[in-house]
Design a protein around this motif. Structure first.
Motif, PDB file in Angstrom:
ATOM      1  N   PRO A  42      11.720   4.255  -2.808  1.00 46.23           N
ATOM      2  CA  PRO A  42      11.078   5.547  -2.561  1.00 46.23           C
ATOM      3  C   PRO A  42       9.627   5.332  -2.122  1.00 46.23           C
ATOM      4  O   PRO A  42       9.044   4.285  -2.413  1.00 46.23           O
ATOM      5  CB  PRO A  42      11.083   6.209  -3.948  1.00 46.23           C
ATOM      6  N   LEU A  43       9.057   6.312  -1.429  1.00 43.51           N
ATOM      7  CA  LEU A  43       7.594   6.364  -1.277  1.00 43.51           C
ATOM      8  C   LEU A  43       7.148   7.445  -2.255  1.00 43.51           C
ATOM      9  O   LEU A  43       7.619   8.586  -2.189  1.00 43.51           O
ATOM     10  CB  LEU A  43       7.203   6.704   0.161  1.00 43.51           C
TER      11      LEU A  43
ATOM     12  N   THR B 242      12.603  -0.689  -6.396  1.00 42.23           N
ATOM     13  CA  THR B 242      12.432  -1.386  -5.116  1.00 42.23           C
ATOM     14  C   THR B 242      13.500  -2.449  -4.935  1.00 42.23           C
ATOM     15  O   THR B 242      13.615  -3.372  -5.737  1.00 42.23           O
ATOM     16  CB  THR B 242      11.042  -2.058  -5.068  1.00 42.23           C
ATOM     17  N   TRP B 243      14.261  -2.343  -3.875  1.00 44.31           N
ATOM     18  CA  TRP B 243      15.290  -3.350  -3.596  1.00 44.31           C
ATOM     19  C   TRP B 243      14.798  -4.331  -2.531  1.00 44.31           C
ATOM     20  O   TRP B 243      14.314  -3.922  -1.477  1.00 44.31           O
ATOM     21  CB  TRP B 243      16.597  -2.711  -3.102  1.00 44.31           C
ATOM     22  N   TRP B 244      14.956  -5.609  -2.810  1.00 45.10           N
ATOM     23  CA  TRP B 244      14.675  -6.645  -1.813  1.00 45.10           C
ATOM     24  C   TRP B 244      15.148  -7.984  -2.327  1.00 45.10           C
ATOM     25  O   TRP B 244      15.763  -8.065  -3.394  1.00 45.10           O
ATOM     26  CB  TRP B 244      13.212  -6.671  -1.408  1.00 45.10           C
ATOM     27  N   GLN B 245      14.882  -9.063  -1.574  1.00 43.00           N
ATOM     28  CA  GLN B 245      15.363 -10.409  -1.901  1.00 43.00           C
ATOM     29  C   GLN B 245      14.317 -11.454  -1.515  1.00 43.00           C
ATOM     30  O   GLN B 245      13.432 -11.171  -0.705  1.00 43.00           O
ATOM     31  CB  GLN B 245      16.620 -10.729  -1.088  1.00 43.00           C
TER      32      GLN B 245
ATOM     33  N   LYS C  36       0.822  -1.210   0.000  1.00 45.91           N
ATOM     34  CA  LYS C  36       0.000   0.000   0.000  1.00 45.91           C
ATOM     35  C   LYS C  36       0.861   1.268   0.000  1.00 45.91           C
ATOM     36  O   LYS C  36       0.584   2.210  -0.736  1.00 45.91           O
ATOM     37  CB  LYS C  36      -0.916  -0.011   1.217  1.00 45.91           C
ATOM     38  N   TRP C  37       1.917   1.271   0.804  1.00 47.02           N
ATOM     39  CA  TRP C  37       2.744   2.488   0.887  1.00 47.02           C
ATOM     40  C   TRP C  37       3.468   2.770  -0.416  1.00 47.02           C
ATOM     41  O   TRP C  37       3.458   3.891  -0.912  1.00 47.02           O
ATOM     42  CB  TRP C  37       3.806   2.339   1.983  1.00 47.02           C
ATOM     43  N   ILE C  38       4.121   1.747  -0.969  1.00 51.86           N
ATOM     44  CA  ILE C  38       5.015   1.969  -2.108  1.00 51.86           C
ATOM     45  C   ILE C  38       4.236   2.139  -3.409  1.00 51.86           C
ATOM     46  O   ILE C  38       4.585   2.953  -4.251  1.00 51.86           O
ATOM     47  CB  ILE C  38       6.023   0.808  -2.243  1.00 51.86           C
TER      48      ILE C  38
END
Ligand code: WTA
Length: 661
Positions: free
Chosen positions: A435-436, A422-425, A300-302
């Motif tokens: 960022p938002l 968006t960075w993640w794994q 929801k935020w991103i």
């Protein structure tokens, strides 16, 4: 893909969030960051109440004993004592409100068929399929492997597992029979769900045939449920009596109601295999409560997700991006999520833009490798379509080069849509750095800042925080709710891979640099993992497959930079005595990797050499092979046992492929 720091930081371009967007965004200021910084536990407790329906509240939000070698799990827990059901949150509660008539899933098959499932439809199908699973003996804690194309039965099967508290393990449909076999056996699944096939670029993906091949060596599997996707006549699909069942036949008799199991917050939700630094894929174990809370909130935020949005994440559900941001994130928020089965260039290179126009898609989340392909194909394809419904764009999976970012912003987003990198794994479960879109000024090529409640840093060899503009290792200094709890069946390896490099701190395996504004710039992996078109592959995994080929004596695989795919695997091979090194053998070896792992692992080049460059202790110097493959000046060769080997190899490589190819 190690990016050069200077080139990145000198880009210096900042794009402010468009004012129309900022005015209406869910998150418009820094308050969420401040709240989280003040008291992270209280923050996540508040978020957990906002996003998830709990059958029973928690006694404590969080408990943590940093994992160290020799210590046993659990090392950290979230929402201790609380109970919930993930399927209830994603389906039932929406089916009880006005959303029951809202589209939950909009699906389009590659040949063009359409299906829309409302929340009420989804509620019914999931309950029926949960009853089917029950009738096959599936209970809480049992593992179920799912090997399906991108069709609605895939999320239905996942949600049915979640409903019963069974642990799903989704295996990407592009994986080979052998990769499937290993994942089924490692997870100890008793049930496999597959289809007779799927479509990809007009070709049939023979899933059932692969499954049958895999199952010959999976003694634990008792039942196979086969969806009839319609790529071939059902009578042409061999079904083993007693073991194989058609999905539609079982569903005919399934009853409509199936209650949700009340699960503990820390009970497992799913296993998802990902490549690590060794040859054996690691089964990341994600849990019910913490995972859902973080995924729902970040969604929801991103993506600034609203009821009126039509949201499309182009990933395959076989990867973590699809788990979190096609299925659990959007559905937990009651959103409309789009699924498309096939290739972006089928029947033509404008298929995605046609989909956006047709369904009036408002949010698009995809990978840099796709964007680079579209750039190469040219603007004429998006220009054929009305893309004015788009209001937000996202990317994931690998570093995005500023050129691709700007192309995306301009030619797809029409300069009005914020782009969230968006960075993640797989391990992290949810997006951590991004960022938002209503708050963060965007810098093309940077994933901006850690999200509220996430504590990231860049550290040096000793674990000390690096000053701005000094590259180092990306780490997370506190656990967050969605972090994977362990590696299925191998808790020691979990501690060793993620928590030992810097004790008590989560090691990502990525390099990064912070700039003076605290923005993170991702620089690529620091281990033997390569990123091919956004897919994680272990070079060790490829090597161990290659050396099993009878002609191969030794193999070293490296990632070579590639304009479109980010990286591609290149294999350096020494052949057994007396076997001629022909082009045919090269092709055979490429095909061998495909049958053993899957098409995504196909080496872009196979290079035969009499010797591999090694240190005196016998370690292959992959760094030098990378230099050769990318046409760079050779790095330090003083530690080599025989420095002439690498020089000869470089000359041979350049003769064959040309300099820098
Ligand atoms: C890379 C995919 C730069 C990174 C969700 C990470 C990225 C690995 C980004 C995880 C990004 C992912 N910028 N690099 N925005 N997103 N990566 O497990 O190297 O398939 O460690 O998860 O992809 O890949 P995985």
């Amino acid at each position: 893909m190690m990016r050069t720091v200077d080139a990145l930081l000198s880009q210096g371009r900042v794009i402010e969030p468009p004012s129309a967007f900022r005015e209406w965004a869910w998150i418009r200021d820094e308050r969420l960051y401040e709240e989280a910084a003040r008291d992270p536990e209280a923050f996540w407790g508040r978020v957990a109440e906002e996003f998830v329906h709990w059958f029973r509240p928690w006694e404590r939000v969080f408990e943590w004993t940093p994992p160290r070698p020799g210590t046993s799990p659990p090392w950290f827990r979230w929402f201790i004592g609380a109970r919930l059901n993930v399927c209830y949150n994603c389906v039932d509660r929406h089916a009880q409100t006005w959303r029951r008539t809202k589209a939950a899933i909009i699906w389009e098959g590659e040949p063009g068929e359409e299906r829309v499932l409302t929340y009420q439809d989804l509620h019914r199908e999931v309950q029926k399929f949960a009853n089917v699973l029950k009738s096959l003996g599936v209970r809480r804690g049992d593992r179920v492997t799912i090997y399906l194309p991108m069709i609605p039965e895939l999320p239905i099967a996942m949600l049915a597992c979640a409903r019963l508290g069974a642990i799903h393990s989704v295996v990407f449909g592009g994986f080979s029979a052998e990769a499937l076999r290993d994942r089924i056996n490692d997870s100890g699944s008793r049930v496999l769900i597959t289809a007779e096939g799927g479509w990809r670029r007009g070709q049939i993906v023979p899933l059932k045939r692969n499954a049958d091949e895999a199952l010959a060596e999976c003694p634990g599997v008792e039942h196979v449920v086969v969806v009839h996707r319609g790529v071939m006549d059902a009578t042409h699909v061999p079904m083993r009596e007693g073991r194989d069942h058609w999905w539609h036949r079982l569903m005919e008799h399934a009853s409509l109601q199936c209650p949700c199991e009340e699960m503990e917050s820390e009970d497992p939700l799913y296993i998802l295999y990902t490549s690590g630094t060794t040859g054996k894929p690691k089964g990341q174990l994600h849990v019910q409560g913490g995972y859902l809370v973080s995924v729902a909130a970040t969604q929801k935020w991103i993506f600034d997700l609203r009821d009126e949005d039509i949201y499309w994440c182009t990933a395959d559900i076989g990867w973590v991006t699809g788990h979190s941001y096609i299925v659990y994130g959007p559905l937990c928020n009651g959103a409309t999520t789009v699924m498309y089965e096939g290739a972006p260039d089928y029947p033509d290179r404008d298929r995605w833009w046609a989909l956006i126009e047709k369904y009036r898609i408002s949010i698009l989340y995809t990978a840099p490798t796709a964007i680079r392909s579209f750039m190469k194909w040219g603007e004429e394809y998006p220009r054929r379509h009305d893309l004015s419904s788009l209001r937000l764009l996202g990317t994931v999976g690998e570093p995005i080069n500023p050129e691709a970012w700007l192309w995306y912003w301009e030619h797809i987003g029409g300069r009005r849509c914020p782009v969230v990198d968006t960075w993640w794994q797989t391990e992290t479960g949810c997006i951590l750095i991004s960022p938002l879109p209503g708050v963060t000024p965007l810098k093309p090529g940077s994933a901006a800042r850690p999200l509220p409640g996430i504590f990231a840093d860049v550290v040096d060899e000793e674990g000390r925080s690096c000053p701005p503009e000094v590259p180092g290792y990306l780490v997370l200094t506190r656990p967050w709710p969605a972090l994977s709890r362990t590696i299925w069946g191998d808790p020691e390896r979990y501690v060793q891979v993620y928590w030992t490099r810097f004790p008590g701190i989560y090691f990502t395996g990525d390099a990064a640099v912070k700039d003076a504004d605290g923005y993170f710039w991702l620089l690529g992996r620091v281990d033997d993992v390569i990123n091919v078109a956004g897919h994680r592959l272990s070079t060790m995994e490829l090597e161990s497959v290659l050396v099993e080929h009878p002609a191969v004596a030794e193999a070293a695989v490296i990632g070579r930079s590639d304009e479109v795919k980010g990286q591609v695997p290149v294999a350096f091979i020494t052949i057994r005595e007396g076997i001629p090194t022909t082009t045919e053998l090269g092709e055979e070896l490429k095909g061998y990797v495909v049958t053993r792992i899957g098409a995504l692992a196909r080496p872009a080049a196979v290079f035969f050499t009499a010797e591999l460059p090694k240190t005196r202790s016998g370690k292959i110097m992959r760094r030098l092979l990378r230099d050769i493959a990318e046409g760079r000046v050779l790095g330090d060769t003083t530690t080599l046992a025989d420095p002439t080997v690498v020089q000869r190899l470089k000359e041979m490589y350049e003769e064959r492929y040309g300099e820098g190819s």
